[in-house]
Design an enzyme around this catalytic site. Structure first.
Site, PDB file in Angstrom:
ATOM      1  N   THR A 213      -8.865  -6.131  -0.891  1.00  0.00           N
ATOM      2  CA  THR A 213     -10.049  -5.391  -0.429  1.00  0.00           C
ATOM      3  C   THR A 213     -11.290  -5.838  -1.199  1.00  0.00           C
ATOM      4  OG1 THR A 213      -8.588  -3.538   0.056  1.00  0.00           O
ATOM      5  CG2 THR A 213     -10.932  -3.068   0.002  1.00  0.00           C
TER       6      THR A 213
ATOM      7  N   LYS B 182     -16.893   9.536   9.262  1.00  0.00           N
ATOM      8  CA  LYS B 182     -17.193   9.576   7.828  1.00  0.00           C
ATOM      9  C   LYS B 182     -18.137  10.748   7.557  1.00  0.00           C
ATOM     10  CE  LYS B 182     -15.436   4.976   7.275  1.00  0.00           C
ATOM     11  NZ  LYS B 182     -15.611   3.531   7.298  1.00  0.00           N
TER      12      LYS B 182
ATOM     13  N   SER C 186     -19.702  -0.913   1.793  1.00  0.00           N
ATOM     14  CA  SER C 186     -18.930   0.202   1.239  1.00  0.00           C
ATOM     15  C   SER C 186     -18.324  -0.069  -0.130  1.00  0.00           C
ATOM     16  CB  SER C 186     -17.843   0.621   2.224  1.00  0.00           C
ATOM     17  OG  SER C 186     -16.730  -0.213   2.116  1.00  0.00           O
TER      18      SER C 186
ATOM     19  N   HIS D 170     -21.654   3.611   6.902  1.00  0.00           N
ATOM     20  CA  HIS D 170     -21.721   4.297   5.608  1.00  0.00           C
ATOM     21  C   HIS D 170     -23.080   4.927   5.345  1.00  0.00           C
ATOM     22  CE1 HIS D 170     -17.720   3.247   4.315  1.00  0.00           C
ATOM     23  NE2 HIS D 170     -17.912   2.092   4.897  1.00  0.00           N
TER      24      HIS D 170
ATOM     25  N   THR E 114     -20.176   5.615  12.974  1.00  0.00           N
ATOM     26  CA  THR E 114     -18.899   6.326  13.116  1.00  0.00           C
ATOM     27  C   THR E 114     -19.150   7.832  13.129  1.00  0.00           C
ATOM     28  OG1 THR E 114     -16.691   6.644  12.179  1.00  0.00           O
ATOM     29  CG2 THR E 114     -18.479   6.458  10.604  1.00  0.00           C
TER      30      THR E 114
ATOM     31  N   SER F 166     -22.971 -13.822  11.049  1.00  0.00           N
ATOM     32  CA  SER F 166     -22.284 -12.666  10.477  1.00  0.00           C
ATOM     33  C   SER F 166     -22.376 -12.680   8.951  1.00  0.00           C
ATOM     34  CB  SER F 166     -20.812 -12.734  10.944  1.00  0.00           C
ATOM     35  OG  SER F 166     -20.049 -11.708  10.372  1.00  0.00           O
TER      36      SER F 166
ATOM     37  N   ARG G 232       0.822  -1.207   0.000  1.00  0.00           N
ATOM     38  CA  ARG G 232       0.000   0.000   0.000  1.00  0.00           C
ATOM     39  C   ARG G 232       0.860   1.263   0.000  1.00  0.00           C
ATOM     40  NH1 ARG G 232      -5.460  -1.734   1.670  1.00  0.00           N
ATOM     41  NH2 ARG G 232      -5.214  -3.859   2.405  1.00  0.00           N
TER      42      ARG G 232
HETATM   43  C1  LIG Z   1     -14.743   2.575   8.192  1.00  0.00           C
HETATM   44  C2  LIG Z   1     -15.618   1.472   8.734  1.00  0.00           C
HETATM   45  C3  LIG Z   1     -15.661   1.190  10.103  1.00  0.00           C
HETATM   46  C4  LIG Z   1     -14.711   1.820  11.068  1.00  0.00           C
HETATM   47  O1  LIG Z   1     -15.053   3.122  11.353  1.00  0.00           O
HETATM   48  P1  LIG Z   1     -13.883   4.154  11.783  1.00  0.00           P
HETATM   49  O2  LIG Z   1     -14.584   5.194  12.545  1.00  0.00           O
HETATM   50  O3  LIG Z   1     -13.253   4.616  10.508  1.00  0.00           O
HETATM   51  O4  LIG Z   1     -12.921   3.362  12.631  1.00  0.00           O
HETATM   52  C5  LIG Z   1     -16.592   0.273  10.570  1.00  0.00           C
HETATM   53  N1  LIG Z   1     -17.430  -0.360   9.720  1.00  0.00           N
HETATM   54  C6  LIG Z   1     -17.385  -0.143   8.393  1.00  0.00           C
HETATM   55  C7  LIG Z   1     -18.337  -0.861   7.512  1.00  0.00           C
HETATM   56  C8  LIG Z   1     -16.469   0.769   7.860  1.00  0.00           C
HETATM   57  O5  LIG Z   1     -16.398   0.950   6.551  1.00  0.00           O
END
Ligand SMILES: *Cc1c(COP(=O)(O)O)cnc(C)c1O
Length: 405
Positions: free
Chosen positions: A360, A245, A186, A214, A242, A134, A21
């Site tokens: 990914t 984002k 995502s 997301h 989160t 899951s 990366r």
């Molecule tokens: C980015 C992400 C997280 C983690 O969130 P952060 O606040 O960036 O640590 C958790 N779940 C999913 C699906 C994500 O894409």
């Protein structure tokens, strides 16, 4: 052991697989989203792959809330939540988050990753005989939390209700169960059938854990996510999100009943034994949440731009996954070309879109993941489309006939 050699060789293997990366080093420009400066170069770039989906990381209300909290409280929280690190900012933010999801309570973590890892880890470790079901495409933070918990797990096919039901039906009805899944995924931008999953949870006596990372800020009349948009928030045991984002700052949280939140607060190592979020970060996140509860402008402008980018990609025949979200995966299907297009976009067109390659996403589905914001202009969009059209031709990549769209 020759430790340094070991490290070097392991990384060399990654390089040879093409999975090493390399980060684009950027300096974001205050108040100028989505423009940023590429470190070491003079030219500005326009960011088209940010998870600061609505540009709230540059919003004046967020910045002034952070400045004010910094001047009021200083830099760090000064401790764990238990030992001198709980301030009014944390309490008010948790109240705001509970309200956002129509839940009795919420609990802050230092990131979304930690919230998933820690909440699932605690539930899995502390509920006797719990089985965690899951979704196959769950985020690494959920997978690691479940693994760490040591709980039994069943992985069901992504968004596949009949496979989920098959697993549920094989378990004794009285055995405790937790269905863990996401709303917006995502990489493909597809959305889970939340209502149907809740129906299955009711039928088989399972709890539900929904990652809305997301979706928070972006969907629902107040930014409560897909669960708000579909009127389902009260059917979910836990909603996780989160602050990093669409809310533009940093941090993570869970929300749920007083009982489940108090349980995780009391038993979760990843909550208890770490310094809490800086008060200024909490204040900034709260300002972003409050703003997006009232303002629909950002969501509407983002939707308009997403629609416009999709239509223009269709017009030039550049293939992308059709999905109901704000995420536009433009399919290249070749790791070398994907990286090449991304490099050229950056070097020649001032457009930054990180290539997404294996591991990914599966091999053969390499892509450019585009996330239009509310503040990309019509000229930005036209420039993006022109650049993609030229690079698509140069790389001799297949076009999709319009009739097939
Ligand atoms: C980015 C992400 C997280 C983690 O969130 P952060 O606040 O960036 O640590 C958790 N779940 C999913 C699906 C994500 O894409």
């Amino acid at each position: 052991m020759e430790y340094q050699d070991f490290f070097r060789r392991a990384v060399q293997d990654l390089r040879e697989e093409g999975n090493y990366r390399v980060f684009a080093e950027l300096e974001r420009k205050c108040g100028n989203f989505p423009e940023a400066r590429l470190l070491g170069q003079d030219n500005d770039v326009s960011i088209w792959c940010s998870n600061d989906y609505l540009g709230m990381g540059q919003h004046p209300k967020v910045l002034s809330a952070m400045h004010a909290a910094l001047d009021r409280c200083g830099a760090g929280a000064g401790g764990t939540r238990n030992i001198s690190g709980t301030s009014l900012e944390h309490i008010e933010l948790e109240r705001e988050l509970g309200d956002l999801h129509g839940k009795e309570a919420a609990l802050l973590f230092t990131s979304g990753y930690v919230s998933n890892w820690s909440a699932l880890g605690t539930l899995g470790a502390k509920i006797p005989d719990l089985v965690i079901l899951s979704d196959a495409l769950n985020h690494a933070s959920m997978i690691e939390g479940i693994r760490h918990s040591g709980a039994q797990k069943r992985i069901w096919k992504h968004n596949d209700l009949s496979d989920l039901e098959r697993h549920l039906a094989l378990l004794p009805l009285e055995q405790p169960k937790l269905i863990a899944f996401e709303s917006v995924y995502s990489m493909d931008g597809d959305i889970a059938p939340i209502a149907e999953i809740c129906d299955l949870a009711d039928r088989y006596g399972a709890m539900t854990y929904l990652d809305e990372v997301h979706a928070v800020g972006l969907y629902g009349a107040r930014g409560g996510g897909i669960s708000e948009q579909e009127g389902l928030a009260d059917r979910l045991t836990i909603i996780e999100g989160t602050l990093g984002k669409a809310f533009g700052v940093a941090g993570g949280y869970i929300s749920g009943s007083v009982e489940v939140v108090d349980f995780i607060r009391s038993f979760s190592s990843g909550f208890i034994f770490t310094t809490s979020l800086p008060p200024a970060v909490a204040a900034g996140a709260r300002a972003a949440i409050q703003h997006l509860k009232e303002s629909d402008w950002e969501r509407q402008m983002q939707r308009r731009n997403v629609k416009s980018v999709r239509a223009k990609l269709d017009a030039i025949g550049v293939p992308h996954i059709d999905n109901p979200s704000h995420i536009i995966p433009v399919m290249v299907g070749d790791p070398v070309k994907c990286k090449y297009i991304s490099d050229r976009l950056l070097a020649e067109h001032g457009i930054y879109i990180q290539p997404i390659n294996y591991p990914t996403v599966p091999k053969g589905t390499e892509r450019l993941r585009i996330t239009p914001s509310p503040v990309h202009s019509a000229e930005d969009i036209a420039h993006l489309i022109d650049a993609l059209e030229a690079l698509w031709a140069e790389c001799a990549l297949a076009r999709q006939p319009l009739a097939a769209q």
